[in-house]
Design a protein around this motif. Structure first.
Motif, short mmCIF file in Angstrom:
data_model
loop_
_atom_site.label_atom_id
_atom_site.label_comp_id
_atom_site.label_asym_id
_atom_site.label_seq_id
_atom_site.Cartn_x
_atom_site.Cartn_y
_atom_site.Cartn_z
N TYR A 39 27.28 18.64 10.51
CA TYR A 39 26.25 18.50 9.47
C TYR A 39 25.05 19.41 9.72
CZ TYR A 39 22.71 16.58 6.39
OH TYR A 39 21.73 16.45 5.45
N PRO A 40 24.49 19.46 10.96
CA PRO A 40 23.34 20.35 11.18
C PRO A 40 23.66 21.82 10.87
CG PRO A 40 23.54 18.80 13.00
CD PRO A 40 24.77 18.66 12.15
N LYS A 41 24.85 22.28 11.26
CA LYS A 41 25.21 23.68 11.00
C LYS A 41 25.47 23.91 9.51
CE LYS A 41 26.80 25.19 15.50
NZ LYS A 41 27.88 25.83 16.28
N ALA A 42 26.05 22.93 8.84
CA ALA A 42 26.28 23.04 7.40
C ALA A 42 24.96 23.10 6.66
CB ALA A 42 27.11 21.85 6.91
N MET A 43 24.00 22.27 7.09
CA MET A 43 22.69 22.28 6.44
C MET A 43 21.98 23.61 6.67
SD MET A 43 19.53 19.56 6.69
CE MET A 43 18.79 20.17 8.21
N ALA A 44 22.05 24.12 7.91
CA ALA A 44 21.40 25.40 8.23
C ALA A 44 22.01 26.54 7.41
CB ALA A 44 21.53 25.69 9.72
N ALA A 45 23.34 26.55 7.28
CA ALA A 45 24.01 27.60 6.52
C ALA A 45 23.63 27.52 5.04
CB ALA A 45 25.52 27.48 6.69
N THR A 46 23.60 26.31 4.51
CA THR A 46 23.23 26.10 3.11
C THR A 46 21.79 26.54 2.86
OG1 THR A 46 24.75 24.25 2.87
CG2 THR A 46 22.93 24.34 1.31
N LEU A 72 15.01 25.90 8.65
CA LEU A 72 15.67 24.65 9.04
C LEU A 72 16.84 24.87 10.00
CD1 LEU A 72 15.59 22.53 5.75
CD2 LEU A 72 14.06 22.44 7.72
N THR A 73 16.81 25.98 10.71
CA THR A 73 17.78 26.17 11.79
C THR A 73 17.16 25.83 13.14
OG1 THR A 73 17.20 28.50 12.19
CG2 THR A 73 18.87 28.04 10.50
N LEU A 74 15.84 25.50 13.15
CA LEU A 74 15.13 25.23 14.41
C LEU A 74 14.90 23.74 14.60
CD1 LEU A 74 12.52 28.15 14.14
CD2 LEU A 74 14.62 28.09 15.52
N PRO A 75 15.06 23.21 15.82
CA PRO A 75 15.13 21.75 16.03
C PRO A 75 13.89 20.96 15.62
CG PRO A 75 15.03 22.94 18.13
CD PRO A 75 15.29 23.95 17.06
N ASN A 76 12.69 21.44 15.97
CA ASN A 76 11.49 20.70 15.59
C ASN A 76 11.21 20.80 14.09
OD1 ASN A 76 10.59 21.65 18.72
ND2 ASN A 76 10.21 19.53 18.16
N ASN A 77 11.54 21.95 13.51
CA ASN A 77 11.40 22.09 12.06
C ASN A 77 12.31 21.12 11.32
OD1 ASN A 77 9.53 24.14 12.33
ND2 ASN A 77 10.91 25.78 11.72
N LEU A 105 13.45 18.12 12.33
CA LEU A 105 12.87 16.77 12.39
C LEU A 105 11.62 16.68 11.53
CD1 LEU A 105 13.06 15.29 16.02
CD2 LEU A 105 13.85 14.24 13.89
N GLY A 106 10.76 17.72 11.61
CA GLY A 106 9.54 17.73 10.82
C GLY A 106 9.83 17.65 9.33
N PHE A 107 10.84 18.37 8.89
CA PHE A 107 11.23 18.33 7.48
C PHE A 107 11.65 16.92 7.08
CE2 PHE A 107 14.45 18.67 4.11
CZ PHE A 107 13.67 19.23 3.10
N GLU A 108 12.36 16.22 7.97
CA GLU A 108 12.77 14.85 7.68
C GLU A 108 11.57 13.91 7.57
OE1 GLU A 108 15.62 13.91 6.68
OE2 GLU A 108 16.86 15.63 7.23
N TYR A 109 10.53 14.13 8.38
CA TYR A 109 9.31 13.32 8.27
C TYR A 109 8.64 13.56 6.91
CZ TYR A 109 9.73 13.14 13.40
OH TYR A 109 10.19 12.98 14.69
N VAL A 110 8.55 14.84 6.54
CA VAL A 110 7.95 15.20 5.24
C VAL A 110 8.76 14.58 4.10
CG1 VAL A 110 7.50 17.14 3.67
CG2 VAL A 110 6.86 17.31 6.09
N LYS A 111 10.08 14.68 4.19
CA LYS A 111 10.96 14.12 3.16
C LYS A 111 10.79 12.60 3.06
CE LYS A 111 15.55 13.96 3.71
NZ LYS A 111 16.94 14.45 3.84
N ALA A 135 6.51 27.02 24.98
CA ALA A 135 7.83 26.60 25.47
C ALA A 135 8.69 26.15 24.30
CB ALA A 135 7.71 25.48 26.49
N GLY A 136 9.93 26.66 24.22
CA GLY A 136 10.86 26.25 23.19
C GLY A 136 11.51 24.92 23.51
N TYR A 137 11.98 24.24 22.47
CA TYR A 137 12.55 22.90 22.61
C TYR A 137 13.68 22.87 23.64
CZ TYR A 137 14.64 18.47 21.08
OH TYR A 137 15.14 17.19 21.03
N HIS A 138 14.55 23.89 23.60
CA HIS A 138 15.73 23.89 24.47
C HIS A 138 15.54 24.69 25.76
CE1 HIS A 138 18.19 21.75 21.61
NE2 HIS A 138 17.96 22.65 20.66
#
Length: 402
Positions: A138-145, A158-163, A165-171, A190-193
């Motif tokens: 699902y995450p890769k499908a969403m990023a590709a879309t 929306l291919t980046l991890p904090n973005n 989650l942040g988008f889901e908070y906004v939604k 520092a990056g998430y990963h």
């Protein structure tokens, strides 16, 4: 008193989190900070390094005024449900604003992206389904879309991890029409990963955990955490002789799987599409949890999703239990500053959910899930320490900081 809400795990608390708290107050002009914090098991399907009480104490030391637990029914979930539960709790306790960390740092990008995707919802969902049918997670499908649909400016990546989650908070805020201000702080240095230390003062929680688990001393992490966090980590290891991580739970997960049939596995939350057969054919071949997940992983099933499935197997969490608990039922207080207590006194009658500080004062199926998760969390420790950790679930009062 104006309150800004943040959604956290603090696994463990570090200088990047301190920066987030300070910027959240500054951007929102808030008097207090309220943190909704995951309990023993986290969004990526991992056990927290140390107990929620110790992480709540870390939060208070860093400037948080109220710490509320995110129940198990939401904490070990995919991003959408995780975000919905956390946002509903922050709304229920009266937060005027929410501030989250992101790679973007521009709240207008998030809001614009929400309305753009909402306007093209059918196209978006059809594209996601197409990518998933082709074998993507699902995450890769969403990023590709997202990449296909948003070749214009002012949209968030929306291919980046904090973005993500942040988008889901906004939604969660905008789709429910909540009157909550939205702010974001850009992740710095520092990056998430990131698995290695790349700056003098700020490191990712991933790199800090790696050093904690692999090193002989906590000294190397001292530039990246405050003195209270370092002290709590040292005392926890000394008192309980453990930091919690998946390999400590592998024997118990394997024992659970030895007793389960394919039909029984199908009743466990998130076990779908025949993954139960792959699980049962793989666990006997694995000599570690890491090897087990490596054997299970496919294009469709991410490491994170597989870890969450394993958490639900470990805690024997059934589909009907989780599906019946899709809205938070209470606000469980883990810790408070003097300012936080003043806020609760001021707004207590306006809270949208019951505020609880003792398990005995409230009964609900969500509490039952929390208690079971807390009980399972203790099994990684040796017998005397298991009893102490479990007792804290029932007897530990909220941590009060003056």
């Amino acid at each position: 008193m104006k309150a800004v809400g943040i959604i956290v795990e603090y696994n463990p608390f570090h200088n990047g989190h301190l920066h987030h708290i300070q910027k959240a107050k500054e951007l929102s002009n808030a008097d207090i900070v309220i943190a909704v914090m995951s309990g023993p098991f986290l969004q990526r399907g991992e056990p927290a390094l140390l107990s929620k009480w110790h992480r709540a104490e870390m939060a208070l030391s860093g400037g948080v005024d109220l710490v509320i637990e995110l129940p198990y029914a939401f904490s070990s979930q995919h991003a959408t449900i995780f975000a919905q539960g956390a946002v509903q709790l922050l709304d229920s306790i009266g937060c005027d604003a929410i501030c989250f960390g992101s790679e973007s740092g521009d709240i207008h990008e998030f809001i614009h992206t929400y309305y753009l995707l909402n306007k093209n919802k059918n196209t978006f969902n059809t594209s996601i389904k197409k990518h998933m049918q082709a074998g993507s997670s699902y995450p890769k499908a969403m990023a590709a879309t997202f990449t296909e649909m948003t070749s214009m400016e002012d949209v968030v990546d929306l291919t980046l991890p904090n973005n993500i989650l942040g988008f889901e908070y906004v939604k969660a805020v905008l789709s429910q029409g909540l009157s909550i201000e939205l702010h974001t702080v850009q992740r710095i240095k520092a990056g998430y990963h990131d698995t290695d230390f790349t700056s003098d003062t700020i490191a990712s929680a991933t790199s800090i955990r790696k050093e904690i688990m692999e090193g002989n001393s906590l000294e190397p992490i001292s530039p990246y955490v405050n003195a209270v966090t370092l002290k709590i980590l040292e005392e926890y290891k000394q008192r309980f002789a453990i930091f919690h991580e998946w390999e400590k739970y592998w024997p118990y997960l394997k024992f659970r799987l030895m007793q389960m049939t394919s039909t029984e596995l199908q009743t466990i939350y998130e076990v779908e599409e025949g993954i139960e057969n792959r699980i049962l054919s793989s666990y006997e071949k694995a000599s570690s949890f890491h090897e087990f997940i490596s054997l299970l992983k496919t294009k469709r099933y991410t490491w994170t999703r597989l870890q969450r499935i394993c958490v639900h197997i470990l805690t024997n969490t059934k589909k009907e239990e989780m599906n019946a608990n899709n809205t938070p039922a209470y606000l469980r207080l883990l810790g408070s500053s003097k300012q936080g207590r003043a806020y609760l006194k001021e707004r207590k009658k306006a809270l949208k959910l019951p505020l609880i500080s003792k398990l005995s004062s409230f009964q609900h199926s969500q509490i039952d899930l929390d208690v079971r998760a807390a009980s399972i969390y203790t099994v990684a420790a040796q017998a005397p320490h298991q009893k102490t950790l479990l007792a804290m679930e029932y007897s530990q009062p909220p941590i009060m900081k003056d």
